[in-house]
Motif scaffolding. Structure first.
Motif, PDB file in Angstrom:
ATOM      1  N   MET A 126      33.920   2.445 -34.488  1.00  0.00           N
ATOM      2  CA  MET A 126      34.326   1.376 -35.405  1.00  0.00           C
ATOM      3  C   MET A 126      34.068  -0.002 -34.816  1.00  0.00           C
ATOM      4  O   MET A 126      33.877  -0.978 -35.540  1.00  0.00           O
ATOM      5  CB  MET A 126      35.796   1.517 -35.764  1.00  0.00           C
ATOM      6  N   ASN A 127      34.053  -0.118 -33.481  1.00  0.00           N
ATOM      7  CA  ASN A 127      33.796  -1.412 -32.863  1.00  0.00           C
ATOM      8  C   ASN A 127      32.411  -1.939 -33.228  1.00  0.00           C
ATOM      9  O   ASN A 127      32.210  -3.147 -33.367  1.00  0.00           O
ATOM     10  CB  ASN A 127      33.929  -1.308 -31.342  1.00  0.00           C
ATOM     11  N   SER A 128      31.437  -1.019 -33.383  1.00  0.00           N
ATOM     12  CA  SER A 128      30.087  -1.453 -33.716  1.00  0.00           C
ATOM     13  C   SER A 128      29.976  -1.885 -35.174  1.00  0.00           C
ATOM     14  O   SER A 128      29.080  -2.649 -35.531  1.00  0.00           O
ATOM     15  CB  SER A 128      29.089  -0.319 -33.442  1.00  0.00           C
ATOM     16  N   ILE A 129      30.895  -1.410 -36.024  1.00  0.00           N
ATOM     17  CA  ILE A 129      30.873  -1.752 -37.450  1.00  0.00           C
ATOM     18  C   ILE A 129      31.653  -3.038 -37.720  1.00  0.00           C
ATOM     19  O   ILE A 129      31.340  -3.783 -38.655  1.00  0.00           O
ATOM     20  CB  ILE A 129      31.459  -0.600 -38.280  1.00  0.00           C
ATOM     21  N   ARG A 130      32.674  -3.326 -36.893  1.00  0.00           N
ATOM     22  CA  ARG A 130      33.594  -4.447 -37.166  1.00  0.00           C
ATOM     23  C   ARG A 130      32.876  -5.776 -37.384  1.00  0.00           C
ATOM     24  O   ARG A 130      33.246  -6.530 -38.299  1.00  0.00           O
ATOM     25  CB  ARG A 130      34.622  -4.554 -36.049  1.00  0.00           C
ATOM     26  N   PRO A 131      31.840  -6.135 -36.598  1.00  0.00           N
ATOM     27  CA  PRO A 131      31.178  -7.424 -36.847  1.00  0.00           C
ATOM     28  C   PRO A 131      30.505  -7.507 -38.219  1.00  0.00           C
ATOM     29  O   PRO A 131      30.221  -8.606 -38.697  1.00  0.00           O
ATOM     30  CB  PRO A 131      30.135  -7.499 -35.721  1.00  0.00           C
ATOM     31  N   LEU A 132      30.242  -6.358 -38.833  1.00  0.00           N
ATOM     32  CA  LEU A 132      29.560  -6.344 -40.122  1.00  0.00           C
ATOM     33  C   LEU A 132      30.524  -6.380 -41.306  1.00  0.00           C
ATOM     34  O   LEU A 132      30.087  -6.470 -42.454  1.00  0.00           O
ATOM     35  CB  LEU A 132      28.682  -5.088 -40.235  1.00  0.00           C
ATOM     36  N   VAL A 133      31.834  -6.299 -41.043  1.00  0.00           N
ATOM     37  CA  VAL A 133      32.820  -6.275 -42.122  1.00  0.00           C
ATOM     38  C   VAL A 133      32.697  -7.477 -43.053  1.00  0.00           C
ATOM     39  O   VAL A 133      32.737  -7.322 -44.282  1.00  0.00           O
ATOM     40  CB  VAL A 133      34.247  -6.144 -41.546  1.00  0.00           C
ATOM     41  N   PRO A 134      32.549  -8.716 -42.540  1.00  0.00           N
ATOM     42  CA  PRO A 134      32.401  -9.847 -43.462  1.00  0.00           C
ATOM     43  C   PRO A 134      31.219  -9.692 -44.412  1.00  0.00           C
ATOM     44  O   PRO A 134      31.291 -10.104 -45.578  1.00  0.00           O
ATOM     45  CB  PRO A 134      32.208 -11.047 -42.527  1.00  0.00           C
ATOM     46  N   LEU A 135      30.141  -9.101 -43.905  1.00  0.00           N
ATOM     47  CA  LEU A 135      28.976  -8.895 -44.764  1.00  0.00           C
ATOM     48  C   LEU A 135      29.258  -7.844 -45.828  1.00  0.00           C
ATOM     49  O   LEU A 135      28.809  -7.969 -46.983  1.00  0.00           O
ATOM     50  CB  LEU A 135      27.771  -8.477 -43.919  1.00  0.00           C
ATOM     51  N   PHE A 136      30.003  -6.796 -45.472  1.00  0.00           N
ATOM     52  CA  PHE A 136      30.388  -5.795 -46.463  1.00  0.00           C
ATOM     53  C   PHE A 136      31.280  -6.409 -47.541  1.00  0.00           C
ATOM     54  O   PHE A 136      31.161  -6.072 -48.721  1.00  0.00           O
ATOM     55  CB  PHE A 136      31.117  -4.623 -45.795  1.00  0.00           C
ATOM     56  N   VAL A 137      32.173  -7.305 -47.132  1.00  0.00           N
ATOM     57  CA  VAL A 137      33.053  -7.969 -48.097  1.00  0.00           C
ATOM     58  C   VAL A 137      32.228  -8.821 -49.058  1.00  0.00           C
ATOM     59  O   VAL A 137      32.419  -8.790 -50.277  1.00  0.00           O
ATOM     60  CB  VAL A 137      34.111  -8.828 -47.371  1.00  0.00           C
ATOM     61  N   ALA A 138      31.287  -9.584 -48.510  1.00  0.00           N
ATOM     62  CA  ALA A 138      30.421 -10.408 -49.359  1.00  0.00           C
ATOM     63  C   ALA A 138      29.593  -9.540 -50.299  1.00  0.00           C
ATOM     64  O   ALA A 138      29.448  -9.849 -51.488  1.00  0.00           O
ATOM     65  CB  ALA A 138      29.504 -11.270 -48.486  1.00  0.00           C
ATOM     66  N   ALA A 139      29.057  -8.447 -49.764  1.00  0.00           N
ATOM     67  CA  ALA A 139      28.268  -7.545 -50.599  1.00  0.00           C
ATOM     68  C   ALA A 139      29.120  -6.932 -51.706  1.00  0.00           C
ATOM     69  O   ALA A 139      28.671  -6.802 -52.853  1.00  0.00           O
ATOM     70  CB  ALA A 139      27.649  -6.439 -49.738  1.00  0.00           C
ATOM     71  N   ALA A 140      30.372  -6.559 -51.374  1.00  0.00           N
ATOM     72  CA  ALA A 140      31.260  -5.961 -52.370  1.00  0.00           C
ATOM     73  C   ALA A 140      31.526  -6.929 -53.515  1.00  0.00           C
ATOM     74  O   ALA A 140      31.494  -6.548 -54.698  1.00  0.00           O
ATOM     75  CB  ALA A 140      32.576  -5.541 -51.714  1.00  0.00           C
ATOM     76  N   ILE A 141      31.782  -8.189 -53.175  1.00  0.00           N
ATOM     77  CA  ILE A 141      32.053  -9.191 -54.213  1.00  0.00           C
ATOM     78  C   ILE A 141      30.831  -9.381 -55.102  1.00  0.00           C
ATOM     79  O   ILE A 141      30.932  -9.430 -56.334  1.00  0.00           O
ATOM     80  CB  ILE A 141      32.471 -10.524 -53.569  1.00  0.00           C
ATOM     81  N   LEU A 142      29.648  -9.460 -54.489  1.00  0.00           N
ATOM     82  CA  LEU A 142      28.424  -9.660 -55.265  1.00  0.00           C
ATOM     83  C   LEU A 142      28.096  -8.454 -56.128  1.00  0.00           C
ATOM     84  O   LEU A 142      27.715  -8.578 -57.297  1.00  0.00           O
ATOM     85  CB  LEU A 142      27.258  -9.959 -54.329  1.00  0.00           C
ATOM     86  N   LEU A 143      28.227  -7.256 -55.567  1.00  0.00           N
ATOM     87  CA  LEU A 143      27.945  -6.036 -56.330  1.00  0.00           C
ATOM     88  C   LEU A 143      28.904  -5.901 -57.507  1.00  0.00           C
ATOM     89  O   LEU A 143      28.505  -5.519 -58.612  1.00  0.00           O
ATOM     90  CB  LEU A 143      28.045  -4.820 -55.418  1.00  0.00           C
ATOM     91  N   ALA A 144      30.187  -6.206 -57.270  1.00  0.00           N
ATOM     92  CA  ALA A 144      31.170  -6.127 -58.351  1.00  0.00           C
ATOM     93  C   ALA A 144      30.842  -7.125 -59.458  1.00  0.00           C
ATOM     94  O   ALA A 144      30.858  -6.792 -60.654  1.00  0.00           O
ATOM     95  CB  ALA A 144      32.572  -6.380 -57.803  1.00  0.00           C
ATOM     96  N   GLY A 145      30.531  -8.363 -59.060  1.00  0.00           N
ATOM     97  CA  GLY A 145      30.211  -9.382 -60.053  1.00  0.00           C
ATOM     98  C   GLY A 145      28.952  -9.051 -60.829  1.00  0.00           C
ATOM     99  O   GLY A 145      28.899  -9.220 -62.059  1.00  0.00           O
ATOM    100  N   ASN A 146      27.941  -8.543 -60.133  1.00  0.00           N
ATOM    101  CA  ASN A 146      26.695  -8.179 -60.795  1.00  0.00           C
ATOM    102  C   ASN A 146      26.898  -7.015 -61.756  1.00  0.00           C
ATOM    103  O   ASN A 146      26.380  -7.014 -62.883  1.00  0.00           O
ATOM    104  CB  ASN A 146      25.650  -7.816 -59.738  1.00  0.00           C
ATOM    105  N   GLY A 147      27.672  -5.999 -61.317  1.00  0.00           N
ATOM    106  CA  GLY A 147      27.940  -4.853 -62.183  1.00  0.00           C
ATOM    107  C   GLY A 147      28.753  -5.220 -63.404  1.00  0.00           C
ATOM    108  O   GLY A 147      28.543  -4.681 -64.501  1.00  0.00           O
ATOM    109  N   LEU A 148      29.689  -6.154 -63.239  1.00  0.00           N
ATOM    110  CA  LEU A 148      30.517  -6.597 -64.354  1.00  0.00           C
ATOM    111  C   LEU A 148      29.726  -7.445 -65.337  1.00  0.00           C
ATOM    112  O   LEU A 148      29.886  -7.327 -66.556  1.00  0.00           O
ATOM    113  CB  LEU A 148      31.704  -7.401 -63.814  1.00  0.00           C
ATOM    114  N   GLN A 149      28.846  -8.310 -64.815  1.00  0.00           N
ATOM    115  CA  GLN A 149      28.182  -9.275 -65.681  1.00  0.00           C
ATOM    116  C   GLN A 149      27.280  -8.618 -66.717  1.00  0.00           C
ATOM    117  O   GLN A 149      27.217  -9.056 -67.868  1.00  0.00           O
ATOM    118  CB  GLN A 149      27.380 -10.267 -64.844  1.00  0.00           C
TER     119      GLN A 149
END
Length: 423
Positions: free
Chosen positions: A1-24
């Motif tokens: 999990m330590n190797s994944i932790r630095p990428l969490v902000p990018l996953f959060v950004a991707a989640a917001i964008l994917l959700a918005g794109n899917g909803l729109q």
């Protein structure tokens, strides 16, 4: 999990964008219908988004090289958020066509930015885990976002404001992440004729899934509304199709790694054909039967892109993988641009029942073409085939991540101990 932790902000950004794109996509179709836009006009608005998406996939490397990831992401978010608000401030079909084209360009560029950023932070040790998390995030947030429509209503200003807020909020994890600006993706070119010579069936399969998947995403809400489903049921209808797309991805992938991929492609497109006929002939206006039908439709049709890409890569050399990815996204975009326009025109003339007759006709044609190609060309031997990957059509950078994971696995299996390049 330590190797994944630095990428969490990018996953959060991707989640917001994917959700918005899917909803729109769902929201635009329903709001257009509420405003009295014709089914054909809604189809043209949907087609304009995919035309913009196709353009965005190919111009974004130049933008990233010119200004870097953070500046590019910030500028594109500003344009996308402003465009979202303009959709509700200027309710005019011609304006919406222009705005949706720009939104397609922006989202393609935003996804490319996030994907290439993730790609720069991925190592061979965590690559498979990152890909799995990304796919899971996509499935969960796109499905969940559909239920924002019954909560806020398609006719309100609030839902568009929520979308604009989501796009703006995706800036927060990107801006605050402790992450250096990654190297921009290299430029690339591709030849559609070269990709066609490598694998005609892969090109045709990508056009077919573009035609049918874009039709489902953009015209599916209008179909559900026309047969009498309330807003919450429409959200469930769309969510069921998206969830269905995840069910058979890996079973089909495992089978296609063992047998001729065209056999599995044939099974998948046959299932999609029958699912469309079931919705049209059996489900009719029954909500539960429609949920079952669209779930099966997604389960069989959505893996077709990944199956087609895997088959094309079986015929490609290593230095052609990025060119193949670019070519297949191009062919998919051609189908995705045409699908909403053609299906909406047919639906306006013949009524809602023709929608899934159209998808079944496309998949039925793919059955015939696949059988013909199996007669004129031998299958790739199992030992010469690469590894199947369930691909997101967000950008070439995601495909590049997946192809590197496949190369790592092939090198491990061959026992040559060669170091695989990470970035």
């Amino acid at each position: 999990m330590n190797s994944i932790r630095p990428l969490v902000p990018l996953f959060v950004a991707a989640a917001i964008l994917l959700a918005g794109n899917g909803l729109q996509g769902t929201l635009i179709s329903l709001r257009g219908a509420d405003e009295g836009f014709s089914t054909l006009m809604i189809g043209i608005i949907g087609a304009s988004y995919f035309a913009g998406f196709m353009g965005g996939c190919f111009i974004v490397p130049r933008i990233l090289r010119a200004v870097g990831h953070i500046r590019a992401f910030s500028a594109l978010c500003a344009i996308a958020a402003s465009g979202t608000l303009l959709l509700v401030l200027i309710v005019d079909p011609v304006v919406w066509i222009v705005l949706r084209f720009l939104m397609g360009l922006c989202f393609a560029s935003l996804f490319t930015t996030v994907d290439s950023w993730l790609n720069s932070g991925v190592t061979n040790e965590n690559r498979a885990r990152v890909l799995s998390i990304y796919r899971l995030v996509d499935m969960v947030v796109v499905t969940a976002s559909q239920y924002l429509i019954p909560v806020f209503g398609a006719s309100s200003f609030a839902i568009f404001a929520i979308l604009a807020i989501m796009i703006c909020m995706s800036l927060v994890p990107i801006s605050l992440a402790d992450k250096s600006n990654p190297k921009p993706p290299s430029s690339f070119s591709f030849s559609p004729t070269l990709i066609w010579r490598l694998s005609p069936i892969a090109c045709i399969g990508c056009v077919a899934i573009g035609l049918t998947n874009a039709t489902f995403r953009m015209i599916g809400p209008i179909y559900a509304q026309t047969i009498g489903l309330p807003v919450t049921a429409i959200a469930t209808f769309m969510g069921a199709g998206i969830l269905g797309g995840a069910v058979l991805q890996y079973p089909f992938g495992i089978l296609s790694d063992r047998y001729d991929r065209r056999i599995i492609l044939l099974i998948a497109t046959t299932g999609a054909t029958l699912a469309g006929l079931y919705i049209n002939g059996v489900a009719k206006s029954d909500p539960l039967l429609n949920y079952i039908g669209i779930f099966m439709f997604g389960a069989f049709s959505l893996p077709l892109f990944s199956l087609s890409a895997a088959h094309a890569n079986d015929h490609a050399s290593k230095d052609q993988y990025v060119h193949v990815a670019a070519g297949l996204i191009f062919f998919w975009s051609v189908g995705a641009t045409a699908g909403p326009f053609i299906s909406s025109a047919l639906m306006q003339i013949f009524g809602p029942s023709v929608l899934f007759t159209f998808t079944s006709a496309i998949h039925g044609a793919l059955i015939v073409i696949t059988l013909w190609r199996m007669r004129v060309r031998a299958g790739v031997p199992r030992g010469a085939r690469g590894r199947y990957h369930a691909l997101l059509r967000t950008s070439l950078s995601f495909t590049r991540m997946a192809s590197k994971e496949g190369r790592k696995e092939r090198d491990r299996m061959s026992g040559n101990g060669r170091q695989v390049e990470d970035n």
